[in-house]
Scaffold this active site. Sequence first.
Site, PDB file in Angstrom:
ATOM      1  N   VAL A 177      -1.957   3.474  10.702  1.00 32.34           N
ATOM      2  CA  VAL A 177      -2.057   2.769   9.367  1.00 32.34           C
ATOM      3  C   VAL A 177      -2.526   1.525   9.462  1.00 32.34           C
ATOM      4  CG1 VAL A 177      -1.255   2.700   7.051  1.00 32.34           C
ATOM      5  CG2 VAL A 177      -0.540   4.382   8.527  1.00 32.34           C
ATOM      6  N   ASP A 235      16.393  26.854  -7.868  1.00 28.53           N
ATOM      7  CA  ASP A 235      15.589  26.697  -6.550  1.00 28.53           C
ATOM      8  C   ASP A 235      15.357  25.111  -6.805  1.00 28.53           C
ATOM      9  OD1 ASP A 235      13.732  26.347  -4.865  1.00 28.53           O
ATOM     10  OD2 ASP A 235      12.047  27.545  -5.524  1.00 28.53           O
ATOM     11  N   GLY A 258      -3.551   8.371   2.954  1.00 26.70           N
ATOM     12  CA  GLY A 258      -3.443   9.840   3.566  1.00 26.70           C
ATOM     13  C   GLY A 258      -3.017   9.538   4.755  1.00 26.70           C
ATOM     14  N   ALA A 262       0.763  -1.448   0.101  1.00 22.47           N
ATOM     15  CA  ALA A 262       0.141   0.086   0.021  1.00 22.47           C
ATOM     16  C   ALA A 262       0.891   1.299  -0.116  1.00 22.47           C
ATOM     17  CB  ALA A 262      -0.972   0.029   1.448  1.00 22.47           C
ATOM     18  N   HIS A 314       9.367  -7.758   4.948  1.00 18.70           N
ATOM     19  CA  HIS A 314       8.647  -6.177   4.357  1.00 18.70           C
ATOM     20  C   HIS A 314       9.726  -5.151   4.350  1.00 18.70           C
ATOM     21  CE1 HIS A 314       7.253  -5.978   8.407  1.00 18.70           C
ATOM     22  NE2 HIS A 314       7.455  -4.668   8.302  1.00 18.70           N
ATOM     23  N   GLY A 332      -0.299   8.417  -0.673  1.00 19.14           N
ATOM     24  CA  GLY A 332      -1.039   8.500  -1.988  1.00 19.14           C
ATOM     25  C   GLY A 332      -2.323   7.823  -1.979  1.00 19.14           C
ATOM     26  N   TYR A 345       2.752   4.907  13.026  1.00 20.30           N
ATOM     27  CA  TYR A 345       3.933   5.591  12.532  1.00 20.30           C
ATOM     28  C   TYR A 345       3.999   7.197  13.238  1.00 20.30           C
ATOM     29  CZ  TYR A 345       4.314   2.085   8.674  1.00 20.30           C
ATOM     30  OH  TYR A 345       4.448   1.009   7.843  1.00 20.30           O
ATOM     31  N   ASP A 391       0.771   4.514   1.546  1.00 16.47           N
ATOM     32  CA  ASP A 391      -0.158   4.907   2.658  1.00 16.47           C
ATOM     33  C   ASP A 391      -0.472   6.308   2.385  1.00 16.47           C
ATOM     34  OD1 ASP A 391      -0.122   2.508   3.834  1.00 16.47           O
ATOM     35  OD2 ASP A 391       2.050   2.603   4.838  1.00 16.47           O
ATOM     36  N   TYR A 411      -0.337  -1.129  11.593  1.00 16.29           N
ATOM     37  CA  TYR A 411       1.221  -0.446  12.167  1.00 16.29           C
ATOM     38  C   TYR A 411       0.809   1.019  12.629  1.00 16.29           C
ATOM     39  CZ  TYR A 411       5.300  -2.637  11.034  1.00 16.29           C
ATOM     40  OH  TYR A 411       6.501  -3.374  11.025  1.00 16.29           O
TER      41      TYR A 411
HETATM   42 NI    NI Z   1       7.888  -3.265   9.469  1.00 15.01          NI
END
Ligand code: NI
Length: 671
Positions: free
Chosen positions: A421, A624, A345, A338, A474, A342, A426, A340, A424
């Site tokens: 998420v 820039d 969100g 996934a 993963h 895009g 974060y 997460d 998980y």
């Molecule tokens: Ni992990």
Amino acid sequence: MSSLTPRVREIVAVGAMAIVVWLIGAAATNAQSKPVAADASASSVETSRTQHPLDPLSGEEIRSAVATVRKERKLPPSMRFVTVTVKEPPKDAVLHPQSAVKVPREAFLILLDNATGKGYEAVVDLRGAKVVRYEPLPNGVQPPIMLDEFAECEEAIKRSPEFRSALKKRGVEALDRVMVDAWSAGHYGNEPAEDRGKRLSRALCWVRSEPGDNGYARPVEGIVAVVDLNRKEVLRVEDYGVVPLPPEAGNWARAYVKTTRDGLKPLEVTQKDGASFAVDGHEVRWQKWAFRVGFNPREGLVLHTVGYDGRPVVYRASIAEMIVPYADPSEASYRKNAFDLGEYGVGMMANSLELGCDCLGTIRYFDAHLSDAQGRVVTIKNAICLHEEDAGMLWKHTDWRTNQSETRRSRRLAVSMVATVGNYDYGFYWYFYQDGTIQMEVKLTGIMNTTALRPGNPSRHGTEVAPRLNAPYHQHFFNARLDMAVDGEANSVHEVNVTALPPGPENPHGNAFVADATPLRSESAAQRNTNALSSRFWRIVNNGHKNALGRAVAYRLCPGESVLPLAQPGAAVLQRAGFLTRNLWVTPFAAAERFPTGDYPNQNPGGDGLPKWTKADRDIEDTDVVLWYTFGQSHVPRIEDWPVMPVSSVGFALKPDGFFDRNPALDIPPP
Ligand code: NI
């Protein structure tokens, strides 16, 4: 899970996995996550009275934007509001506010008509209360998955007789204990014809043994429910064979932990004179640092106009994408990767830190305002946390001849948010230090994604973390978008490698090594990877500003742990997320280039974003520049990561490199 009220909504999610609990309002309590912060004199920041163009939308502005589009476009009831966010003003308008151009205050909306499957973008001028742009998305472009769709997906699946019979085959009868995670469908080019053009989720499920039980201990293996999210109905249930449920519970909630250790005496952080930072609206000032706190549904926390002692350093910094590809090639698992940000969100999935914050001391919080799919305002109370931390030793020296000794403690300012998420969690932490360093740390915790093992089958692509419970290998990838502004907009990027010189006239004794800087002059030259063995770092220099030694002022991007993808070059995930193939990309600033996978990665066949833009091979010298830094780690699960994972950290730092003329923290007063 079935009673969805506006005040307490439990929404089944995904991303890297499963249930997001969105608790809104005072009725929301969760006995398992009471605040743990000691002495948190918490207060919320009110919406800025003196509004800045970069401020996130207030609740009233979201309401107004939604009402304006509804009224002007006469939207049908099938029209949903995917996201409503501030349309950030042009950089020039922010950097040169004295110019005659009045800075617009605009909202950017993504809409989706469930009846037709068509997506739209709208821009609303909030001051004039009028729609200034309204355009359909190209055919096939899928807006990100809405939180409301997690619940709708779960409900649709639970209504499906096919799904119920697949559960029955596995001895699962209690439907209310089943957790459905609405995984994004991705794009693999092998989808059956019936999938084409549809807005899809490929949902996976787990089952709790009782209401408070950790469902991830019991994956219902082999079932993938393919759901048409627009029609809210199951297209088909793919059944890859029955695997018995793993036998053991894996609980982390306090009700299940029968004995706790003793010996912990209070460790209190008190700031009797208050915090050393000052907050005005969304502007933060602390120890010569000044920046603005932003927030949007996709990226969550954003930092704007970061400067030190009045000198600009970064115009805008955010984590702009995050992807977790899994290693298991089985039919039910190979699509687990996934996006997460895009596809969902992380702002949408931000925690309310009212439910628990890990910080100590005097804390200021910022609320975040979002819209739900009906266009109603959803406020995440205390979404962003701001506090100071002691950070150990800053510098020290003892002159043993004179017995002079000086030591200074370091303090850092932490700005953070936490997103759940699915399984998980974060934590995203930006730290500011007194010596001019900015550090970014992602804290990975929560529950690992799981699959069930057949009795007697070893785990080939994961770690068996409990009997017959597999945590697949993963990789966690993050991409930081760093729109740099080191003493101004005209910056260049050099790569520095520390290498030994070959034996010869330059190295007669064999000890010589050098730190050579190579200018990265174009986008193709700036597609680089980290190299820990050559201590590689990248220097962002401003050739127009010299330090006392006559050299260009600079900041360096210091990599931390990093990995490259282990997926094969032809694998779908790398077609769709080509940015993973390089740790560093540099582009000349372009307002439309915001996300490394492009604007709409959901079900996108790929090719968008960095790989596409950089084909132009634009010049990146004295201009820039935007640095896109991909970092992450390969996660080989440990038994100790189960049932809830101790924090694993990954990140990077931006350090001054000739930006100052000497240690800028000499002026820290002695203790
Ligand atoms: Ni992990």
